[in-house]
Enzyme design. Structure first.
Site, PDB file in Angstrom:
ATOM      1  N   HIS A  63      72.802  48.377  57.335  1.00 50.85           N
ATOM      2  CA  HIS A  63      72.379  48.259  58.737  1.00 50.85           C
ATOM      3  C   HIS A  63      73.477  47.568  59.555  1.00 50.85           C
ATOM      4  CE1 HIS A  63      69.235  47.483  61.922  1.00 50.85           C
ATOM      5  NE2 HIS A  63      70.124  46.555  62.226  1.00 50.85           N
ATOM      6  N   GLU A  64      73.979  46.441  59.042  1.00 48.16           N
ATOM      7  CA  GLU A  64      75.013  45.699  59.756  1.00 48.16           C
ATOM      8  C   GLU A  64      76.340  46.458  59.770  1.00 48.16           C
ATOM      9  OE1 GLU A  64      74.350  43.182  61.569  1.00 48.16           O
ATOM     10  OE2 GLU A  64      72.286  43.061  60.845  1.00 48.16           O
ATOM     11  N   HIS A  67      76.466  48.769  62.775  1.00 48.07           N
ATOM     12  CA  HIS A  67      76.962  48.097  63.982  1.00 48.07           C
ATOM     13  C   HIS A  67      78.481  47.931  63.920  1.00 48.07           C
ATOM     14  CE1 HIS A  67      72.960  47.155  65.365  1.00 48.07           C
ATOM     15  NE2 HIS A  67      72.688  46.386  64.327  1.00 48.07           N
TER      16      HIS A  67
END
Length: 359
Positions: A63-64, A67
């Site tokens: 998920h990170e 980004h």
């Protein structure tokens, strides 16, 4: 989150593990093991619990990374990814330069989580119903869906807060307004989560409510910090060198005699700024050149005054209507460093220049 033990790197991004991550890993392993053990046995249950906890944080890491990769594609350096008790966070060097680019970075993480949800949902029917691997796939699909939806709640520090910031920035043309409303929303959501969690714990004896209250406290605290930083950003963006400079405090020494004379004569110096230079640029110039003070010139090229870190802090305090004593300002001037609780250099470096065309 800017602390932790480095355990490696991914796509040239340092991966850090906060100490709180170890605590939650033990709790997650134990909780999952207690769920799996009655059906699959103690040893398989604990192994599955450990694997489940690792895969959960692997999902958070991906998920990170979503980004981070999008931020890197915009030329923004990603300083680190840290895993901690509430999930993970990617620390980036500066903000995106437009609402559209901010939105891209914000939705990249939830998009990865949704992709993982689809992958695990597709894999689930391939395994025998009721088997351990089937249950792991079901749990991971559910967790990634929850991770995507939870992070899209419209309040900082969640991804949805960044989305809200980008939308308001696009509508109003004001980045600070976007930040401010997203921070307000985060504080409201955090307060509701705290109240709801404590109510469930006290009145219904549901200890899961305590975890909700802790998450709410984390959201509220960080949203409040975003709000404070937003006010500081807003103040800095309004100030120029002329607002901060000291006009008449000249020490006639060997190093400043030329500056004193140049008040009446045009000068050409390397480390100078104009009166209308944004204070943000003055802060960066002071740090980049490691100066204790910088000379301010008029539009005609004459010396108008000087600025040091005490002058910067004094100007910001006046703009924010925060009272500071003369003694405090003089101490900053003498030490030549900003107060620890006032991250002016970090803010100056993280504010990106705004694109000409927004979106």
């Amino acid at each position: 989150m800017n602390s932790g033990v480095r355990v490696g790197s991914i796509v040239e991004i340092p991966l850090l593990i906060d100490r709180s991550w170890l605590v939650i890993m033990v709790l997650l392993t134990t909780t999952n093991a207690l769920t799996f053990a009655p059906r699959f046995g103690i040893i398989p249950g604990f192994l599955a619990g450990f694997v489940m906890a690792l895969l959960l944080f692997a999902s958070v890491l991906l998920h990170e990374l979503g980004h981070s990769v999008v931020a890197q594609s915009q030329g923004i350096k990603v300083l680190s990814i840290t895993l901690f008790c509430f999930g993970g966070v990617a620390a980036i060097e500066r903000e995106s330069s437009s609402p559209g680019k901010t939105l891209q970075v914000a939705i990249a993480g939830p998009a990865v989580s949704l992709i993982l949800f689809c992958i695990f949902s597709t894999l689930t029917p391939l395994f025998p119903s009721g088997s351990l691997i089937h249950q792991l796939a079901v749990n991971l699909a559910t967790i990634n869906l929850a991770l995507a939806l939870f992070n899209m709640i419209p309040g900082l520090p969640l991804d949805g807060g960044q989305v809200l910031k980008a939308i308001i920035w696009q509508i109003t043309g004001d980045r600070i307004q976007g930040f401010r409303w997203a921070a307000y929303s985060g504080k409201l959501l955090g307060g509701v989560a705290i109240a709801t969690g404590l109510t469930l714990t006290i009145t219904a004896g549901q200890w899961g409510g305590l975890w909700m209250a802790l998450i709410g406290g984390f959201i509220w605290r960080n949203a409040n910090r975003y709000g404070q930083l937003t006010n500081l950003q807003g103040a800095l963006l309004k100030l120029v060198a002329a607002d901060a400079m000291t006009r008449d405090s000249w020490d006639v020494t060997a190093s400043t005699l030329r500056q004193s004379i140049s008040r009446f004569l045009p000068v050409a110096q390397e480390h100078v700024v104009q009166e209308q230079t944004p204070l943000l640029e003055v802060i960066k110039h002071l740090e980049r050149s490691r100066l204790r003070q910088i000379t301010v010139l008029t539009s005609a090229g004459y010396v108008a005054g000087v600025i040091d870190r005490g002058d910067v802090v004094n100007a910001v305090a006046r703009q924010l209507k925060v009272p500071l004593s003369e003694g405090q300002i003089q101490q900053i001037k003498l030490q030549g460093i900003y107060p620890q609780q006032l991250p002016l250099v970090a803010i100056a470096q993280t504010i990106a220049p705004i694109d000409v065309q927004l979106g």
